[in-house]
Design a protein around this motif. Structure first.
Motif, PDB file in Angstrom:
ATOM      1  N   GLY A 182      31.845  42.205  38.174  1.00 39.85           N
ATOM      2  CA  GLY A 182      32.789  41.116  37.975  1.00 39.85           C
ATOM      3  C   GLY A 182      34.184  41.561  37.594  1.00 39.85           C
ATOM      4  N   MET A 183      34.433  42.860  37.582  1.00 34.47           N
ATOM      5  CA  MET A 183      35.767  43.370  37.249  1.00 34.47           C
ATOM      6  C   MET A 183      36.706  43.163  38.432  1.00 34.47           C
ATOM      7  SD  MET A 183      34.597  46.940  35.412  1.00 34.47           S
ATOM      8  CE  MET A 183      36.258  47.376  34.890  1.00 34.47           C
ATOM      9  N   SER A 184      37.966  42.945  38.123  1.00 34.58           N
ATOM     10  CA  SER A 184      38.964  42.814  39.187  1.00 34.58           C
ATOM     11  C   SER A 184      39.266  44.184  39.780  1.00 34.58           C
ATOM     12  CB  SER A 184      40.245  42.194  38.633  1.00 34.58           C
ATOM     13  OG  SER A 184      40.859  43.070  37.693  1.00 34.58           O
ATOM     14  N   GLY A 185      39.934  44.177  40.919  1.00 36.85           N
ATOM     15  CA  GLY A 185      40.279  45.437  41.555  1.00 36.85           C
ATOM     16  C   GLY A 185      41.143  46.314  40.680  1.00 36.85           C
ATOM     17  N   LEU A 186      42.100  45.697  39.933  1.00 35.55           N
ATOM     18  CA  LEU A 186      42.971  46.473  39.047  1.00 35.55           C
ATOM     19  C   LEU A 186      42.182  47.089  37.900  1.00 35.55           C
ATOM     20  CD1 LEU A 186      46.238  44.324  38.828  1.00 35.55           C
ATOM     21  CD2 LEU A 186      45.957  46.576  39.890  1.00 35.55           C
ATOM     22  N   LYS A 187      41.245  46.317  37.339  1.00 35.00           N
ATOM     23  CA  LYS A 187      40.435  46.853  36.236  1.00 35.00           C
ATOM     24  C   LYS A 187      39.556  47.997  36.710  1.00 35.00           C
ATOM     25  CE  LYS A 187      40.205  42.926  33.068  1.00 35.00           C
ATOM     26  NZ  LYS A 187      39.303  41.961  32.362  1.00 35.00           N
ATOM     27  N   VAL A 188      38.993  47.859  37.901  1.00 36.09           N
ATOM     28  CA  VAL A 188      38.192  48.951  38.460  1.00 36.09           C
ATOM     29  C   VAL A 188      39.049  50.199  38.626  1.00 36.09           C
ATOM     30  CG1 VAL A 188      36.980  49.733  40.536  1.00 36.09           C
ATOM     31  CG2 VAL A 188      36.522  47.460  39.603  1.00 36.09           C
ATOM     32  N   LEU A 232      33.085  46.245  40.783  1.00 34.15           N
ATOM     33  CA  LEU A 232      33.348  44.962  41.440  1.00 34.15           C
ATOM     34  C   LEU A 232      32.139  44.042  41.343  1.00 34.15           C
ATOM     35  CD1 LEU A 232      35.202  46.253  44.644  1.00 34.15           C
ATOM     36  CD2 LEU A 232      36.233  45.093  42.676  1.00 34.15           C
TER      37      LEU A 232
END
Length: 229
Positions: free
Chosen positions: A132-138, A129
């Motif tokens: 800069g990754m979104s929650g879905l990408k994480v 996070l």
């Protein structure tokens, strides 16, 4: 050796395999939902997930199979007239078995998946996070690959147990490997021969499964992909 019943037993073996594969797909979906509920900060969802896992794991599989099959059929035939359907409905043994096994082992897998997610250090998700990754990408790029690696041993155990539990579905009329073997044994009065053949087929199925899952476990182990690059 099998007095002409070999092809019949193999037909039952194919149905058993199809039952096991379809059931494990449903069990994985229910297991993920159950794990999400149990890890949820919402107390009502966490309680629902806990009740599901505790109740299902505390009741014998055979009792649940009979309860869900016959109880489900009774409920369907009570509800059907209320919506205008007056004919008696017979539940399909195959799909009843899929739902029953999937529902039962979804509870076991929910515990497996929950433990796997909890074993992942929280800092890794927080780092994603912060990057800069979104929650879905994480979730899909950081958490899920590690969860799969950690869950494979528990998943393997549940898959093997569920594969053996498919034999119980024959009690509700599914013409699987056990049903075919019993019919052949009754006709020839040679139960040892046919049940030994069924045991051998189950052993082949579990052995192949172990080899495949161990290969997956090695592929998902830390350092494997990096070493290949």
């Amino acid at each position: 050796m099998l007095n002409g019943y070999g092809s019949t037993i193999l037909e039952g073996a194919w149905l058993t395999l199809l039952l096991a594969v379809t059931s494990i797909v449903l069990a994985v979906m229910l297991g993920l939902i159950g794990a999400a509920f149990r890890l949820s900060p919402a107390k009502c969802l966490a309680l629902m997930g806990e009740i599901y896992a505790t109740v299902i794991r505390g009741v014998p599989d055979l009792v649940l199979i009979l309860l869900i099959f016959y109880g489900g059929q009774q409920i369907v035939n009570v509800v059907a007239p209320m919506v205008g359907y007056k004919d008696y409905i017979d539940l399909d043994p195959f799909w009843s078995g899929v739902f029953t096994l999937g529902f039962i082992f979804g509870a076991y897998l929910s515990e497996t998946f929950r433990g796997a997610f909890m074993a992942i250090p929280k800092g890794q998700g927080e780092a994603g996070l912060a990057y800069g990754m979104s929650g879905l990408k994480v979730f899909f790029r950081i958490l899920v690959p590690q969860m799969i690696r950690l869950a494979i041993p528990g998943f393997t155990n549940n898959w093997l147990v569920m594969t053996k539990a498919t034999a119980l579905i024959s009690v509700v009329g599914l013409q699987d490997m056990m049903f075919k073997a019993k019919s052949a044994a009754d006709a020839t009065r040679e139960p040892f021969t046919f049940y030994l053949a069924v045991a051998a087929l189950y052993l082949v199925l579990t052995s192949v499964s172990l080899l495949a899952l161990r290969y997956m476990e090695r592929r998902y182990s830390v350092g494997i992909k990096a070493a290949e690059l």
